[in-house]
Design a protein around this motif. Structure first.
Motif, mmCIF file in Angstrom:
data_model
loop_
_atom_site.group_PDB
_atom_site.id
_atom_site.type_symbol
_atom_site.label_atom_id
_atom_site.label_comp_id
_atom_site.label_asym_id
_atom_site.label_seq_id
_atom_site.Cartn_x
_atom_site.Cartn_y
_atom_site.Cartn_z
ATOM 1 N N ASN A 170 0.673 -1.107 -0.289
ATOM 2 C CA ASN A 170 0.284 0.208 -0.460
ATOM 3 C C ASN A 170 0.707 1.360 -0.132
ATOM 4 O OD1 ASN A 170 -2.387 -1.521 0.171
ATOM 5 N ND2 ASN A 170 -2.047 -1.311 2.333
ATOM 6 N N LEU A 171 1.509 0.836 0.638
ATOM 7 C CA LEU A 171 2.644 2.370 0.840
ATOM 8 C C LEU A 171 3.367 3.080 -0.636
ATOM 9 C CD1 LEU A 171 4.021 4.339 2.702
ATOM 10 C CD2 LEU A 171 5.609 3.440 3.341
ATOM 11 N N ASN A 172 3.813 1.540 -1.187
ATOM 12 C CA ASN A 172 4.264 2.208 -2.147
ATOM 13 C C ASN A 172 3.825 2.112 -3.442
ATOM 14 O OD1 ASN A 172 6.585 0.786 -1.538
ATOM 15 N ND2 ASN A 172 6.755 -1.337 -2.323
ATOM 16 N N GLN A 173 2.176 1.885 -3.391
ATOM 17 C CA GLN A 173 1.738 2.579 -4.402
ATOM 18 C C GLN A 173 1.162 3.518 -4.156
ATOM 19 O OE1 GLN A 173 -1.771 -0.509 -4.150
ATOM 20 N NE2 GLN A 173 -0.764 -1.809 -4.766
ATOM 21 N N THR A 174 1.237 4.318 -2.970
ATOM 22 C CA THR A 174 0.926 5.683 -1.934
ATOM 23 C C THR A 174 1.602 6.027 -2.623
ATOM 24 O OG1 THR A 174 -0.714 4.509 -0.586
ATOM 25 C CG2 THR A 174 -0.067 6.664 -0.492
ATOM 26 N N THR A 175 2.927 5.785 -2.499
ATOM 27 C CA THR A 175 4.113 6.998 -2.923
ATOM 28 C C THR A 175 4.677 6.821 -4.497
ATOM 29 O OG1 THR A 175 5.607 5.251 -2.091
ATOM 30 C CG2 THR A 175 4.792 6.579 -0.164
ATOM 31 N N THR A 176 3.869 6.629 -5.177
ATOM 32 C CA THR A 176 4.010 5.713 -6.845
ATOM 33 C C THR A 176 3.387 7.107 -7.001
ATOM 34 O OG1 THR A 176 4.583 3.647 -6.447
ATOM 35 C CG2 THR A 176 4.689 5.057 -8.759
ATOM 36 N N GLY A 177 4.249 8.757 -7.091
ATOM 37 C CA GLY A 177 2.720 9.514 -7.990
ATOM 38 C C GLY A 177 3.506 10.819 -6.650
ATOM 39 N N ALA A 178 3.149 12.268 -6.751
ATOM 40 C CA ALA A 178 2.612 12.977 -5.006
ATOM 41 C C ALA A 178 2.333 12.693 -3.740
ATOM 42 C CB ALA A 178 1.307 13.919 -5.506
ATOM 43 N N SER A 179 3.275 13.427 -3.419
ATOM 44 C CA SER A 179 3.830 13.282 -1.950
ATOM 45 C C SER A 179 2.342 13.559 -1.184
ATOM 46 C CB SER A 179 4.850 13.726 -1.359
ATOM 47 O OG SER A 179 4.905 14.180 0.246
ATOM 48 N N ASP A 180 1.775 13.107 -0.581
ATOM 49 C CA ASP A 180 0.523 13.018 0.285
ATOM 50 C C ASP A 180 1.266 12.923 2.121
ATOM 51 O OD1 ASP A 180 -3.059 11.793 -0.579
ATOM 52 O OD2 ASP A 180 -1.328 13.112 1.518
ATOM 53 N N THR A 181 1.670 13.967 2.277
ATOM 54 C CA THR A 181 2.227 14.127 3.876
ATOM 55 C C THR A 181 1.313 13.122 4.857
ATOM 56 O OG1 THR A 181 2.921 15.771 3.478
ATOM 57 C CG2 THR A 181 2.207 15.514 5.396
ATOM 58 N N ALA A 182 -0.248 13.382 4.896
ATOM 59 C CA ALA A 182 -1.717 13.368 5.339
ATOM 60 C C ALA A 182 -1.537 11.175 5.346
ATOM 61 C CB ALA A 182 -2.663 13.530 5.028
ATOM 62 N N THR A 183 -1.027 11.084 4.575
ATOM 63 C CA THR A 183 -0.978 9.886 3.997
ATOM 64 C C THR A 183 -0.156 8.833 4.322
ATOM 65 O OG1 THR A 183 -2.952 10.275 1.980
ATOM 66 C CG2 THR A 183 -1.168 7.902 2.236
ATOM 67 N N GLU A 184 1.028 9.810 4.199
ATOM 68 C CA GLU A 184 2.082 9.476 4.869
ATOM 69 C C GLU A 184 1.985 9.265 6.294
ATOM 70 O OE1 GLU A 184 7.010 10.700 5.519
ATOM 71 O OE2 GLU A 184 5.572 11.449 3.012
ATOM 72 N N GLU A 235 -0.614 8.698 7.816
ATOM 73 C CA GLU A 235 -1.514 7.076 8.555
ATOM 74 C C GLU A 235 -0.899 5.915 8.872
ATOM 75 O OE1 GLU A 235 -5.660 5.815 7.003
ATOM 76 O OE2 GLU A 235 -4.976 7.826 5.981
ATOM 77 N N PHE A 236 0.157 5.635 7.493
ATOM 78 C CA PHE A 236 0.550 4.643 7.033
ATOM 79 C C PHE A 236 1.941 4.065 8.205
ATOM 80 C CE2 PHE A 236 -0.507 4.414 2.359
ATOM 81 C CZ PHE A 236 -1.531 2.552 2.435
ATOM 82 N N ARG A 245 3.581 1.473 12.801
ATOM 83 C CA ARG A 245 4.048 1.752 14.390
ATOM 84 C C ARG A 245 3.658 0.857 14.995
ATOM 85 N NH1 ARG A 245 5.678 7.848 13.771
ATOM 86 N NH2 ARG A 245 7.877 7.358 12.819
ATOM 87 N N GLN A 246 2.010 1.037 14.862
ATOM 88 C CA GLN A 246 1.016 -0.139 14.859
ATOM 89 C C GLN A 246 0.909 -1.477 15.270
ATOM 90 O OE1 GLN A 246 -0.649 2.101 18.010
ATOM 91 N NE2 GLN A 246 -2.431 1.570 17.244
ATOM 92 N N ASN A 247 0.961 -2.227 14.286
ATOM 93 C CA ASN A 247 1.615 -3.486 13.953
ATOM 94 C C ASN A 247 2.581 -3.886 14.468
ATOM 95 O OD1 ASN A 247 -0.358 -3.981 12.668
ATOM 96 N ND2 ASN A 247 0.786 -3.098 10.424
ATOM 97 N N ILE A 248 3.537 -2.661 14.470
ATOM 98 C CA ILE A 248 5.266 -3.031 15.313
ATOM 99 C C ILE A 248 5.056 -3.171 16.741
ATOM 100 C CG2 ILE A 248 7.307 -1.732 16.257
ATOM 101 C CD1 ILE A 248 7.390 -0.867 13.479
ATOM 102 N N ASP A 249 4.194 -2.711 17.514
ATOM 103 C CA ASP A 249 3.740 -2.330 18.601
ATOM 104 C C ASP A 249 2.927 -3.462 19.023
ATOM 105 O OD1 ASP A 249 4.766 0.030 19.340
ATOM 106 O OD2 ASP A 249 2.669 0.625 19.705
#
Length: 390
Positions: free
Chosen positions: A12-26, A28-29, A34-38
């Motif tokens: 999902n992160l690779n798909q989202t970051t291919t193109g324009a940068s979206d700070t809010a989405t970044e 969120e990911f 970090r939730q997964n790491i915890d």
């Protein structure tokens, strides 16, 4: 957002970051990762505690069984078992963590669990901060109680007396050769070899916070370390006095009260004495390695990949050594090393220290040793033990 697997999150992160940068989405990911790491950390912690509880159950069974059997103390440290566990860790490891680094993580978990079963007191050739100290920590983990001894003889005596469960002593260096004091220790001791450690020797140029680099007048280290870094020192500090001291730990300790000195030592000395690593891996031979032996009282069961060490007192006659070696060849036993030492107090008499692949319980190793016995004055099995895993 629902919990995702690491692979789903990365896709999902690779798909989202291919193109324009979206700070809010970044953000969120990142939050989701970090939730997964915890969540994984919680699972790891639970599993480690479960392992520790199983280790405590092992200790209870051993104590009860030994108490019912006789009055001897139970054996908690099992070198062959630990070697098998670490090899299995490396074999099933699928990355991205390297096999050896993964095994080192498990080594520390095993060290903590063993400490729960029964704290282990380990004597080593000191002082603190030496390569032998590093070998002790590498083999037993940081939960072990490591105690520095002044000499190799002191390490043997400490283990013989039962004050320490095990000892760690250097036996050979790939550049400097065999450590005779260790071999001589076995001639007057009944202790056995129960394990080995191989430690790559990387030398560091160390300074303290108060060291004035421009005013350096002395470089402390053990004479072997100075020799191993001779070319580097000739190029970088040709005019600074080189002072040989009893150990690299002693070299590091001296920097505490001297602003004009530096030391050459290993990584353990950095943490132990609060020093700064100005230059790393300054040894002239990057493949330089030292082999250390673990000494103890008990015989060790086969691990599947073992060595056997013997000491042989030969008859004083021509061709004696050839006679000794023939049974090894006949039974297909691979000899890995042989060293000669004087047989004290006899004048011009010698003993041979021989290392070979395999365990004394292996039929070919047992047969070879039995064939050697009638050819010599004396033969003693120093131990069969797991080959170094890390």
């Amino acid at each position: 957002m629902s919990e995702q697997s690491p692979e789903q999150t990365m896709d999902n992160l690779n798909q989202t970051t291919t193109g324009a940068s979206d700070t809010a989405t970044e953000k969120e990911f990142l939050y989701n990762i970090r939730q997964n790491i915890d969540a994984v950390d919680c699972e790891i912690q639970t599993l480690i505690n479960n392992r520790a509880k199983l280790a405590q159950q092992v200790a209870m069974v051993k104590k009860n069984h030994t108490a019912a059997d006789d009055n001897s103390n139970p054996i908690f440290y099992r070198p062959e078992r630990e070697a098998q566990v670490l090899k299995a860790v490396m074999e099933r490891n699928a990355g991205p963590i390297a096999d050896e680094k993964m095994a080192r993580l498990f080594r520390e978990i095993m060290s903590v669990c063993l400490d729960l079963e029964a704290p282990q007191r380990i004597a080593f050739l000191g002082p603190v901060g030496t390569f032998t100290h590093a070998a002790a920590l590498k083999h037993f983990g940081k939960a072990a109680d490591t105690v520095p001894m002044t000499t190799i003889t002191d390490v043997f005596r400490e283990v013989e007396a039962g004050t320490a469960m095990y000892g760690v002593v250097p036996v050979e260096n790939s550049s400097e050769g065999v450590v005779n004091h260790t071999l001589d220790g076995f001639l007057s001791s009944t202790l056995k070899i129960i394990g080995e450690v191989e430690l790559p020797i990387h030398q560091n140029f160390l300074v303290a916070e108060h060291t004035k680099i421009d005013g350096l007048s002395r470089i402390y280290s053990h004479q072997q370390s100075l020799a191993q870094c001779r070319h580097w020192l000739d190029v970088n500090f040709p005019n600074v006095e080189r002072v040989a001291v009893s150990s690299n730990g002693e070299a590091a300790r001296r920097l505490k009260n001297e602003w004009h000195s530096a030391a050459i030592a290993g990584d353990v000395a950095v943490a132990e004495y609060g020093l700064h690593k100005l230059y790393s891996n300054i040894e002239d031979n990057p493949s330089n390695t030292t082999r250390f032996l673990i000494i103890g009282h008990e015989a060790i069961a086969p691990s599947g990949q073992d060595k056997t060490s013997i000491v042989v007192s030969a008859h004083d006659k021509a061709g004696a050594l050839i006679e000794i070696l023939k049974p090894l060849s006949y039974h297909g036993v691979s000899m890995t090393s042989i060293e000669t030492r004087p047989e004290r107090p006899n004048k011009w008499a010698y003993v041979f220290f021989i290392d070979m692949n395999g365990h004394v319980n292996d039929p070919n190793v047992s047969a070879a040793i039995n064939d050697i016995r009638p050819l010599v004055k004396d033969l003693r099995i120093l131990g069969s033990y797991p080959k170094a895993v890390l």
